[in-house]
Design a protein around this motif. Structure first.
Motif, short mmCIF file in Angstrom:
data_model
loop_
_atom_site.label_atom_id
_atom_site.label_comp_id
_atom_site.label_asym_id
_atom_site.label_seq_id
_atom_site.Cartn_x
_atom_site.Cartn_y
_atom_site.Cartn_z
N THR A 119 43.94 3.70 28.38
CA THR A 119 43.42 3.30 30.11
C THR A 119 44.17 5.10 30.45
OG1 THR A 119 46.10 2.77 29.39
CG2 THR A 119 44.54 1.37 30.29
N SER A 120 45.09 5.27 31.48
CA SER A 120 45.63 6.54 31.88
C SER A 120 46.91 6.14 32.20
CB SER A 120 45.04 7.56 32.93
OG SER A 120 44.09 5.99 34.40
N GLU A 121 47.22 5.06 31.50
CA GLU A 121 49.19 4.75 31.91
C GLU A 121 49.85 6.58 30.86
OE1 GLU A 121 52.53 1.62 31.41
OE2 GLU A 121 50.81 1.16 30.82
N SER A 122 50.14 6.28 30.08
CA SER A 122 50.47 7.72 29.09
C SER A 122 50.90 8.66 29.78
CB SER A 122 50.54 7.29 27.46
OG SER A 122 50.77 5.68 26.63
N LEU A 123 49.07 8.89 29.52
CA LEU A 123 48.22 10.08 30.07
C LEU A 123 49.26 10.53 31.65
CD1 LEU A 123 47.36 12.74 29.80
CD2 LEU A 123 44.81 11.64 30.99
N GLN A 124 49.45 9.15 32.69
CA GLN A 124 49.37 9.96 33.94
C GLN A 124 50.71 9.97 33.59
OE1 GLN A 124 51.90 8.00 36.30
NE2 GLN A 124 51.62 8.69 37.93
N ALA A 125 51.55 9.48 32.96
CA ALA A 125 53.25 9.67 32.96
C ALA A 125 53.42 10.69 32.26
CB ALA A 125 53.84 8.53 32.04
N HIS A 126 52.69 11.33 31.94
CA HIS A 126 52.84 13.10 31.14
C HIS A 126 52.62 14.17 32.00
CE1 HIS A 126 54.52 11.54 27.41
NE2 HIS A 126 53.44 11.13 26.44
N LEU A 127 51.58 14.04 33.11
CA LEU A 127 51.27 14.57 34.02
C LEU A 127 51.92 14.81 34.82
CD1 LEU A 127 47.47 14.67 33.30
CD2 LEU A 127 49.24 16.32 32.16
N TYR A 128 52.94 13.61 35.39
CA TYR A 128 53.81 14.09 36.72
C TYR A 128 54.62 14.89 36.78
CZ TYR A 128 55.80 12.36 40.37
OH TYR A 128 57.09 12.20 40.88
N PHE A 129 54.86 14.41 35.02
CA PHE A 129 55.99 15.11 35.01
C PHE A 129 55.79 16.85 34.40
CE2 PHE A 129 58.31 17.71 31.25
CZ PHE A 129 59.71 17.62 31.95
N GLN A 130 54.43 17.65 34.74
CA GLN A 130 54.02 18.88 33.76
C GLN A 130 54.02 18.86 35.94
OE1 GLN A 130 54.09 20.65 31.35
NE2 GLN A 130 54.70 18.56 30.69
N VAL A 131 53.23 18.06 36.95
CA VAL A 131 53.70 18.44 37.88
C VAL A 131 54.30 18.80 38.75
CG1 VAL A 131 52.70 16.92 39.88
CG2 VAL A 131 50.65 17.01 38.40
N GLU A 132 55.58 18.36 38.30
CA GLU A 132 57.20 18.13 38.39
C GLU A 132 57.24 19.55 38.42
OE1 GLU A 132 59.28 14.66 37.41
OE2 GLU A 132 60.25 14.36 39.64
N ARG A 133 57.02 19.59 37.50
CA ARG A 133 57.44 21.80 36.90
C ARG A 133 56.91 22.84 37.37
NH1 ARG A 133 55.68 22.47 30.66
NH2 ARG A 133 57.69 24.67 30.93
N ILE A 134 55.44 22.56 37.65
CA ILE A 134 54.96 23.05 38.97
C ILE A 134 55.37 22.89 39.96
CG2 ILE A 134 52.77 23.15 39.55
CD1 ILE A 134 51.26 22.36 37.39
N TYR A 135 55.52 22.20 40.30
CA TYR A 135 56.37 21.81 42.33
C TYR A 135 57.53 22.55 42.15
CZ TYR A 135 53.30 19.08 44.41
OH TYR A 135 52.45 18.27 45.94
N ALA A 136 58.28 22.88 40.77
CA ALA A 136 59.65 23.25 40.67
C ALA A 136 59.34 24.62 40.72
CB ALA A 136 60.77 23.05 40.05
N ARG A 137 58.37 24.96 39.75
CA ARG A 137 57.83 27.07 40.01
C ARG A 137 58.32 26.99 38.25
NH1 ARG A 137 53.27 27.50 41.82
NH2 ARG A 137 53.55 29.33 41.78
N GLU A 138 58.31 26.35 37.62
CA GLU A 138 59.06 26.35 36.03
C GLU A 138 58.03 26.96 35.10
OE1 GLU A 138 60.04 22.93 34.37
OE2 GLU A 138 61.77 22.54 36.00
N ILE A 139 56.63 26.31 35.94
CA ILE A 139 55.01 26.60 35.17
C ILE A 139 54.47 27.31 36.37
CG2 ILE A 139 55.68 26.02 33.38
CD1 ILE A 139 53.80 23.65 34.06
N THR A 140 53.77 28.38 36.38
CA THR A 140 52.66 28.38 37.06
C THR A 140 51.06 28.96 37.07
OG1 THR A 140 52.61 31.13 36.71
CG2 THR A 140 54.45 29.63 38.38
N PRO A 141 50.29 27.60 36.20
CA PRO A 141 48.71 28.17 35.71
C PRO A 141 48.22 28.20 37.19
CG PRO A 141 49.87 25.47 35.67
CD PRO A 141 51.06 26.73 35.69
N GLU A 142 46.96 28.75 36.76
CA GLU A 142 45.93 29.37 37.43
C GLU A 142 44.64 28.64 37.45
OE1 GLU A 142 44.70 33.56 37.20
OE2 GLU A 142 46.74 34.05 37.07
N ARG A 143 44.73 27.57 36.17
CA ARG A 143 43.20 26.63 36.19
C ARG A 143 43.79 25.17 35.19
NH1 ARG A 143 39.02 26.50 32.97
NH2 ARG A 143 37.49 24.64 33.85
#
Length: 290
Positions: A119-143
């Protein structure tokens, strides 16, 4: 406290829930300062009573891992270390901190992830944390490019199932419904990154395979792999109608994940593992229709 809580199995359920929550805090599923899911969601997920969840949360609070306040939920105060289950070997680490590995991968300019999971349960939780980092501009991936392999909805799954009744499909239907919710949430989060201009290129592709995953696999940026076998356990699950059934289930959260790293030596254990698993994933992917 109900009969289940006073029984030996009830005590084991409380310990199982507490250990699962500890593991999720340790591997970054619930990061520092984040909130655990509401008790009602934990009741549904673990298939136990509210008393069991509350006992598990009290245990974590006594260890000072969380702070629980009525009306505010339970917030993570401390992240316990993840213990290694074996000596370090070249290209391989056991018992890794998943959050740190995935967070490190997302610090690249171009992020690629290939994931094979039940399932995508654990993956979704881990990636949501990365999405939060992107919104906070802690990381700025281009792709960001994510390819996700899930079992086809029409494939009979050996687990989860009601113990002693292979014909009962309710647990499989429950699992598929949970997977659909987490996948939809993941799509929404990635779409928002693209539409709001936070990441110029965001690609999310999902394909379904007739195979049943015996393990979960994360391949990152072509140089790292996280791999862990699913563990089969017996546990109590409460269904939507309130019926409690004894189930045989697989839990990825309790699996020992191994971290393989590709290096300059093409014949090192890490390089061989990452290369072979990437080749396997690519072969499955290209032979599946969306």
């Amino acid at each position: 406290m109900d009969a289940r809580e006073s029984s030996g199995s009830g005590a084991k359920e409380f310990q199982r829930v507490a250990q699962a929550l500890r593991t999720r805090i340790a591997d970054g599923t619930y990061p520092l300062s984040s909130y655990l899911p509401p008790q009602r969601e934990l009741v549904t997920e673990f298939g136990v009573s509210r008393d069991t969840i509350q006992r598990a949360l009290r245990d974590l609070a006594e260890e000072e891992l969380i702070l629980s306040r009525q009306g505010s939920g339970s917030r993570v105060l401390k992240v316990p270390p993840v213990q290694s289950s074996a000596p370090t070997v070249a290209g391989l680490r056991r018992g890794v901190d998943l959050r740190r590995v995935i967070s490190s991968a997302f610090e690249a300019r171009e992020v690629t992830m290939d994931v094979y999971t039940l399932t995508s349960e654990s993956l979704q939780a881990h990636l949501y944390f990365q999405v939060e980092r992107i919104y906070a501009r802690e990381i700025t991936p281009e792709r960001i490019a994510l390819r996700l392999l899930l079992p086809d909805a029409g494939v009979p799954l050996p687990y989860p199932r009601v113990k002693g009744d292979k014909e009962d499909q309710r647990l499989q239907e429950r699992l598929r419904a949970m997977s659909r919710r987490h996948t939809a949430s993941l799509r929404g989060s990635f779409n928002d990154l693209r539409t709001q201009g936070l990441v110029p290129i965001v690609d999310l592709e999902i394909r379904h395979t007739p195979m049943v995953p015996p393990f979960k696999l994360y391949l990152m940026n072509g140089v790292e792999a996280l791999h862990g076998m699913y563990n089969v356990i017996e546990r109590q699950i409460e269904l939507a109608d309130g019926e409690v059934v004894t189930a045989l289930d697989v839990l990825g959260v309790s699996a020992t994940m191994t971290h393989h790293v590709k290096d300059e030596d093409a014949y090192s254990p890490g390089s061989v593992f990452v290369g072979s698993m990437q080749a396997w994933f690519n072969s499955v992917w290209t032979n599946l229709s969306e």
